[in-house]
Design a protein around this motif. Sequence first.
Motif, PDB file in Angstrom:
ATOM      1  N   GLY A  86       0.763  -1.161  -0.357  1.00 34.07           N
ATOM      2  CA  GLY A  86       0.316   0.213  -0.114  1.00 34.07           C
ATOM      3  C   GLY A  86       0.717   1.379  -0.140  1.00 34.07           C
ATOM      4  N   GLY A  87       2.160   1.187  -0.078  1.00 36.14           N
ATOM      5  CA  GLY A  87       3.008   2.119  -0.200  1.00 36.14           C
ATOM      6  C   GLY A  87       2.629   2.551   1.494  1.00 36.14           C
ATOM      7  N   PRO A  88       3.857   4.185   1.339  1.00 36.53           N
ATOM      8  CA  PRO A  88       3.925   4.433   2.912  1.00 36.53           C
ATOM      9  C   PRO A  88       3.004   5.298   3.893  1.00 36.53           C
ATOM     10  CG  PRO A  88       5.660   5.520   1.540  1.00 36.53           C
ATOM     11  CD  PRO A  88       5.039   4.513   1.133  1.00 36.53           C
ATOM     12  N   GLY A  89       1.788   5.598   2.569  1.00 37.75           N
ATOM     13  CA  GLY A  89       0.412   5.806   2.994  1.00 37.75           C
ATOM     14  C   GLY A  89      -0.098   4.793   4.302  1.00 37.75           C
ATOM     15  N   ALA A  90       0.057   3.674   3.490  1.00 38.22           N
ATOM     16  CA  ALA A  90      -0.665   2.393   4.533  1.00 38.22           C
ATOM     17  C   ALA A  90      -1.153   3.307   6.024  1.00 38.22           C
ATOM     18  CB  ALA A  90      -0.216   1.307   4.505  1.00 38.22           C
ATOM     19  N   LEU A  91       0.065   3.069   6.416  1.00 41.59           N
ATOM     20  CA  LEU A  91       0.323   3.573   7.597  1.00 41.59           C
ATOM     21  C   LEU A  91      -0.074   4.596   8.619  1.00 41.59           C
ATOM     22  CD1 LEU A  91       2.898   2.740  10.264  1.00 41.59           C
ATOM     23  CD2 LEU A  91       4.510   4.628   9.498  1.00 41.59           C
ATOM     24  N   PHE A  92      -0.036   5.216   7.201  1.00 46.34           N
ATOM     25  CA  PHE A  92      -1.787   6.632   8.126  1.00 46.34           C
ATOM     26  C   PHE A  92      -2.650   6.656   8.846  1.00 46.34           C
ATOM     27  CE2 PHE A  92      -4.880   9.662   7.669  1.00 46.34           C
ATOM     28  CZ  PHE A  92      -4.497  10.374   8.008  1.00 46.34           C
ATOM     29  N   TRP A  93      -3.208   5.005   7.920  1.00 47.71           N
ATOM     30  CA  TRP A  93      -4.308   4.426   7.663  1.00 47.71           C
ATOM     31  C   TRP A  93      -4.417   3.747   8.994  1.00 47.71           C
ATOM     32  CZ3 TRP A  93      -8.072   7.119   5.931  1.00 47.71           C
ATOM     33  CH2 TRP A  93      -7.964   8.567   5.032  1.00 47.71           C
ATOM     34  N   MET A  94      -3.208   2.770   9.453  1.00 48.66           N
ATOM     35  CA  MET A  94      -3.480   1.530  10.651  1.00 48.66           C
ATOM     36  C   MET A  94      -3.327   3.008  11.635  1.00 48.66           C
ATOM     37  SD  MET A  94      -0.032  -0.555   9.641  1.00 48.66           S
ATOM     38  CE  MET A  94      -0.522  -1.700  10.765  1.00 48.66           C
ATOM     39  N   TRP A  95      -3.139   3.745  11.345  1.00 46.41           N
ATOM     40  CA  TRP A  95      -2.706   4.960  12.991  1.00 46.41           C
ATOM     41  C   TRP A  95      -4.718   5.325  13.296  1.00 46.41           C
ATOM     42  CZ3 TRP A  95       1.258   9.242  10.894  1.00 46.41           C
ATOM     43  CH2 TRP A  95       2.645   8.509  11.549  1.00 46.41           C
ATOM     44  N   VAL A  96      -5.173   5.842  11.552  1.00 45.58           N
ATOM     45  CA  VAL A  96      -7.107   6.588  11.386  1.00 45.58           C
ATOM     46  C   VAL A  96      -7.417   4.794  12.498  1.00 45.58           C
ATOM     47  CG1 VAL A  96      -8.685   6.447  10.570  1.00 45.58           C
ATOM     48  CG2 VAL A  96      -6.695   7.464   9.971  1.00 45.58           C
ATOM     49  N   VAL A  97      -6.783   3.844  12.384  1.00 41.84           N
ATOM     50  CA  VAL A  97      -8.207   2.432  12.438  1.00 41.84           C
ATOM     51  C   VAL A  97      -7.715   2.357  14.063  1.00 41.84           C
ATOM     52  CG1 VAL A  97      -8.730   1.679  10.091  1.00 41.84           C
ATOM     53  CG2 VAL A  97      -6.484   0.607  11.945  1.00 41.84           C
ATOM     54  N   ALA A  98      -6.374   2.673  14.530  1.00 44.25           N
ATOM     55  CA  ALA A  98      -6.039   2.076  15.652  1.00 44.25           C
ATOM     56  C   ALA A  98      -6.873   2.920  16.460  1.00 44.25           C
ATOM     57  CB  ALA A  98      -4.702   2.470  15.958  1.00 44.25           C
ATOM     58  N   LEU A  99      -6.987   4.421  16.516  1.00 46.06           N
ATOM     59  CA  LEU A  99      -7.960   5.402  17.076  1.00 46.06           C
ATOM     60  C   LEU A  99      -8.869   5.221  17.863  1.00 46.06           C
ATOM     61  CD1 LEU A  99      -7.506   8.656  18.463  1.00 46.06           C
ATOM     62  CD2 LEU A  99      -8.112   9.324  16.561  1.00 46.06           C
ATOM     63  N   ILE A 100      -9.639   4.983  16.114  1.00 42.53           N
ATOM     64  CA  ILE A 100     -11.067   4.050  16.386  1.00 42.53           C
ATOM     65  C   ILE A 100     -11.551   2.691  17.166  1.00 42.53           C
ATOM     66  CG2 ILE A 100     -13.498   3.063  14.888  1.00 42.53           C
ATOM     67  CD1 ILE A 100     -12.037   4.905  12.299  1.00 42.53           C
ATOM     68  N   GLY A 101     -10.379   1.973  16.289  1.00 45.07           N
ATOM     69  CA  GLY A 101     -10.867   0.859  17.396  1.00 45.07           C
ATOM     70  C   GLY A 101     -10.190   0.569  19.246  1.00 45.07           C
TER      71      GLY A 101
END
Length: 498
Positions: free
Chosen positions: A92-107
């Motif tokens: 997913g490229g470096p941007g995948a890390l950003f979306w991991m942060w987002v789902v962690a905050l929600i999770g």
Amino acid sequence: MTLTNIEDTLNQIDDIFYTYLLAALLIAVGIYLTIRTRGVQVRHFGSMLRAIASSRSGAAGGISSFQAFAVGLAARVGIGNIAGVALAVVAGGPGALFWMWVVALIGMATAFTESTLAQVFKERGRDFTFRGGPAYYIKNGLGSKLWGSIFAGMCIVSVGVTVVMVQTNSLAGVINATVPDVAPWMVGVALVLLTGPVVLGGLKSVARVTEVVAPFMALAYVLVTLVVIVMNAGEIPTVLGQIIRGAFGLDQALFGTTGGVIAAILNGVRRGLFSNEAGLGTVPNAAGTATTTHPVRQGLIQSFGVFVDTGLVCTATGLLILLATDTYRPGDEGLVGAVLTQQAVAEHLGQWTTWPIVILIFVLVFSTVLGCYSYSQVNVNFLGGEKRAEQAFGVLLTVAAFAGTVLTLPIVWALTDIALGLMGVLNLVVIVWLFPWVRGALRDWEAQRAVGVEPVFIGHGNPELPGDVLPGVWEPVSDPATPNHFDSGHAAPKNLEG
């Protein structure tokens, strides 16, 4: 139908189920719970830190809040944090890390909800310990022992056997690829020698080991990353820029193997969700074993575990890889999981790090196996298993740990994913259904904090709750031979300044 066709069919089902259906459900429920709790993970982040700081005391001979947190952390932080993140940033490229942060905050809101429920509806076990988790809140909250038993059976088989085999299989592969002189069976023997004595000692034994091993190894890994960050401090703004641009598809050079912002989102979301485990119904099995003064306190502690898993450990892996400019190439399908992470560490610190990283990965998988035992053992007890059944399951798990290192398990991998996904769907439906209990417990906790007392939960006649909880757990007891939350230094709410 050939074995290959069966494997291909299972993989297709697994991919569609995880990438779209379950991921969408986990995000939707996480957003819903974030709204309904008024952003508990943000409002009470400071309370999480304070709860962690004081969580090693007050167990009254049972399992402390910190030990339950450590068991959950042990299961969360494993080879997936090293291999899974590497796969995500390649695909997913470096941007995948950003979306991991987002789902962690929600999770974090999801983890808070399911772990609070595990405490509200837990039952008293042997040796001053408790048992709780989805099977228990399905039975005691929804009144369905049948569905509780179904969940318990799925958890025992998928987490206690197949997940263990998949973890140790991946470990043996990584070690053999890195150090060819170490055969897979040698890894299996080492795991048996370490795992057997611990799991045969029961939940207390597992808790004592994990409270030392899991936080120490997570901290050691993060410290390695901090060294790398300090060495490459001038490159951090560039890397952070790559993460943001990649997350929103603003730089085609940063696309992964499947290209574009959609690839960044799907890979980041999927890897993030299944690294922190929020919503899958696994971590509540550890949360429900803790002896604590209030369900919300343990909910906050386990919510913090999501932050540690993704915000610290997964971020550590991501930065290690993105800073390794000679090793990391977005879209290069030849870059493989944990080996990529090892190569990135070697690029930064030298080839001498090969063996230390191998040992680190070994201990991370060992702690994950112990976490899997804890999750499953709670469900063995739910189905009526006593001491002999616990010991028999300990033997089974130890055998599975060895078998995973020497067998080829492509079909088992797919079946494991599907079983975990079905557990997650059942758990998500239940925690939304039972949310009024969490809302009541949170209001009770906040009301007591507002008047300056250390919150103590009363589960009977509490006006904030939809009803009364199971007798024998959440009411004061006077018999000193029956330690409970209220006769172990918590006989009454006390002033916070005192």
